[in-house]
Design an enzyme around this catalytic site. Structure first.
Site, PDB file in Angstrom:
ATOM      1  N   LYS A 108      23.923  33.214  12.455  1.00 57.61           N
ATOM      2  CA  LYS A 108      25.261  32.658  12.582  1.00 57.61           C
ATOM      3  C   LYS A 108      26.240  33.785  12.869  1.00 57.61           C
ATOM      4  O   LYS A 108      26.384  34.712  12.076  1.00 57.61           O
ATOM      5  CB  LYS A 108      25.643  31.938  11.283  1.00 57.61           C
ATOM      6  CG  LYS A 108      27.031  31.327  11.320  1.00 57.61           C
ATOM      7  CD  LYS A 108      27.273  30.467  10.103  1.00 57.61           C
ATOM      8  CE  LYS A 108      28.676  29.903  10.109  1.00 57.61           C
ATOM      9  NZ  LYS A 108      28.944  29.104   8.912  1.00 57.61           N
ATOM     10  N   LYS A 146      23.701  29.657  15.928  1.00 52.18           N
ATOM     11  CA  LYS A 146      25.049  29.127  16.011  1.00 52.18           C
ATOM     12  C   LYS A 146      26.046  30.235  16.317  1.00 52.18           C
ATOM     13  O   LYS A 146      25.955  31.280  15.687  1.00 52.18           O
ATOM     14  CB  LYS A 146      25.366  28.484  14.653  1.00 52.18           C
ATOM     15  CG  LYS A 146      26.765  28.004  14.493  1.00 52.18           C
ATOM     16  CD  LYS A 146      26.957  27.525  13.087  1.00 52.18           C
ATOM     17  CE  LYS A 146      28.399  27.155  12.922  1.00 52.18           C
ATOM     18  NZ  LYS A 146      28.763  26.866  11.591  1.00 52.18           N
TER      19      LYS A 146
HETATM   20  C1  PBG Z   1      30.917  26.595   7.203  1.00 53.76           C
HETATM   21  C2  PBG Z   1      30.727  26.169   8.593  1.00 53.76           C
HETATM   22  C3  PBG Z   1      31.477  26.471   9.752  1.00 53.76           C
HETATM   23  C4  PBG Z   1      30.933  25.714  10.783  1.00 53.76           C
HETATM   24  C5  PBG Z   1      29.865  25.008  10.267  1.00 53.76           C
HETATM   25  N1  PBG Z   1      29.735  25.316   8.910  1.00 53.76           N
HETATM   26  C6  PBG Z   1      32.704  27.290   9.929  1.00 53.76           C
HETATM   27  C7  PBG Z   1      32.719  28.718   9.700  1.00 53.76           C
HETATM   28  O1  PBG Z   1      31.712  29.380   9.445  1.00 53.76           O
HETATM   29  O2  PBG Z   1      33.832  29.224   9.755  1.00 53.76           O
HETATM   30  C8  PBG Z   1      31.450  25.665  12.194  1.00 53.76           C
HETATM   31  C9  PBG Z   1      30.982  24.518  13.010  1.00 53.76           C
HETATM   32  C10 PBG Z   1      31.735  24.264  14.249  1.00 53.76           C
HETATM   33  O3  PBG Z   1      32.562  25.056  14.719  1.00 53.76           O
HETATM   34  O4  PBG Z   1      31.507  23.195  14.811  1.00 53.76           O
HETATM   35  N2  PBG Z   1      30.573  27.879   6.897  1.00 53.76           N
END
Ligand code: PBG
Length: 323
Positions: free
Chosen positions: A194, A247
């Site tokens: 991520k 992601k």
């Molecule tokens: C929580 C989380 C996030 C997303 C999914 N789970 C945001 C972040 O890490 O700031 C983002 C998903 C999206 O942008 O569609 N940690």
């Protein structure tokens, strides 16, 4: 030897084109993200994500019916709590928003496979994904909170746990915690890779989870790194992850490909909020053909090696695939 190859022979008409098509997108590939808020009679438009709403539980049924009727097998649930504090106390509350939502969905739509996003950022007053001490996001104390959160989500009926907080060791401790609580059959979808991405902007509007100070770069990955993604995935596999997520999706297709090549676990691509909003805004301006652009994007994820795709386009895609 012939002077040149006639590749166009296999593109001559729709029959042969579909016969030699290498990758396919089906409704079974899709996971749909859902935002649930407290209160009653809420169906709140998220301005930066046209077509996506926050639902209160009493209005969630209409949305879940659409998802089931579209043939989408699975949803990812995000809770947007009313009360936030330093520790994210609502995250693991048995009557917290996400636990109530999961219970409601599993009671009323038992055929839907419900995945719980396990993170603290929506629940903490500072908006970080872990506990904060003296301005630092602490790793090990955050892990305890995450285990409690995952177990409470499983207790509410979640079919799968998806930790997204990027603390080191989260798969290891959550696996142990789930097993100890009797949930050894609940799989973990690790947000293994991520990145600290600006493509999450609209999501933070939807989930009210923007960090109140600093950014997430001490725990989420540097977009410039790909080998590091393999290190992250390697440790999550060793710790017991059942599926691996990459992601965001679009700017990271090479990472999906590398993870697919290296590991045998199912790979999930997250087509994140900013990717969705860009397509929606261009489509609303009449600048692109929404259906064609979305289908081309999603087949790109499949071609890169994703087995499953988390996408806000899922309901539309399901309809397009049917027609
Ligand atoms: C929580 C989380 C996030 C997303 C999914 N789970 C945001 C972040 O890490 O700031 C983002 C998903 C999206 O942008 O569609 N940690």
């Amino acid at each position: 030897m012939q002077s040149f190859q006639r590749h166009r022979r296999l593109r001559r008409n729709p029959m042969i084109r579909s016969m030699v098509q290498e990758h396919h997108l089906g409704v079974h590939d899709l996971i749909y993200p859902v935002f649930v808020v407290e209160g009653s009679n809420q169906k709140n438009l998220i301005p930066s994500m046209p077509g996506i709403f926050q639902f209160s539980i009493d209005r969630l049924g209409e949305e879940m019916e659409e998802v089931v009727n579209a043939g989408i097998p699975s949803i990812m649930v995000f809770g947007v709590p009313h009360d936030k504090d330093e520790k994210g106390s609502q995250a693991d509350h048995d009557h917290g928003i996400v636990q109530k939502a999961i219970r409601y969905i599993k009671e009323n739509f038992p055929s839907l496979y419900v995945i719980a996003d396990t993170c603290l950022c929506q629940y903490t007053s500072h908006g970080h994904c872990g506990l904060v001490r003296e301005g630092e996001i602490e790793n090990d104390s955050s892990l305890e909170r995450l285990v409690q959160t995952a177990v409470s989500q499983a207790r509410a009926g979640a079919d799968m746990i998806a930790p997204s907080n990027m603390m080191d060791g989260f798969v290891y401790v959550i696996r142990k915690g789930l097993d100890k609580a009797g949930f050894d059959q609940i799989p973990i979808l690790s947000y293994a890779v991520k990145y600290a991405s600006s493509f999450y902007g609209p999501f933070r509007d939807a989930a009210h989870s923007a960090p109140q100070f600093g950014d997430r770069r001490t725990y989420q990955m540097n977009p410039a790194n790909a080998r590091e993604a393999l290190r992250e995935a390697t440790s999550d596999v060793a710790e017991g992850a059942d599926l691996l997520m990459v992601k965001p999706g679009l700017a990271y297709l090479d990472v999906i490909y590398r993870v697919r090549e290296r590991f045998d676990l199912p790979v999930v691509a997250y087509n994140v909020s900013g990717e969705y909003s860009m397509v929606k805004s261009a489509a609303q301006n009449g600048w692109i053909n929404e259906k064609e652009v979305v289908l081309e994007t999603l087949i790109g994820f499949k071609r890169a090696g994703a087995d499953l795709i988390l996408t806000y386009h899922a309901k539309d895609v399901a309809k397009w695939l049917q027609s």
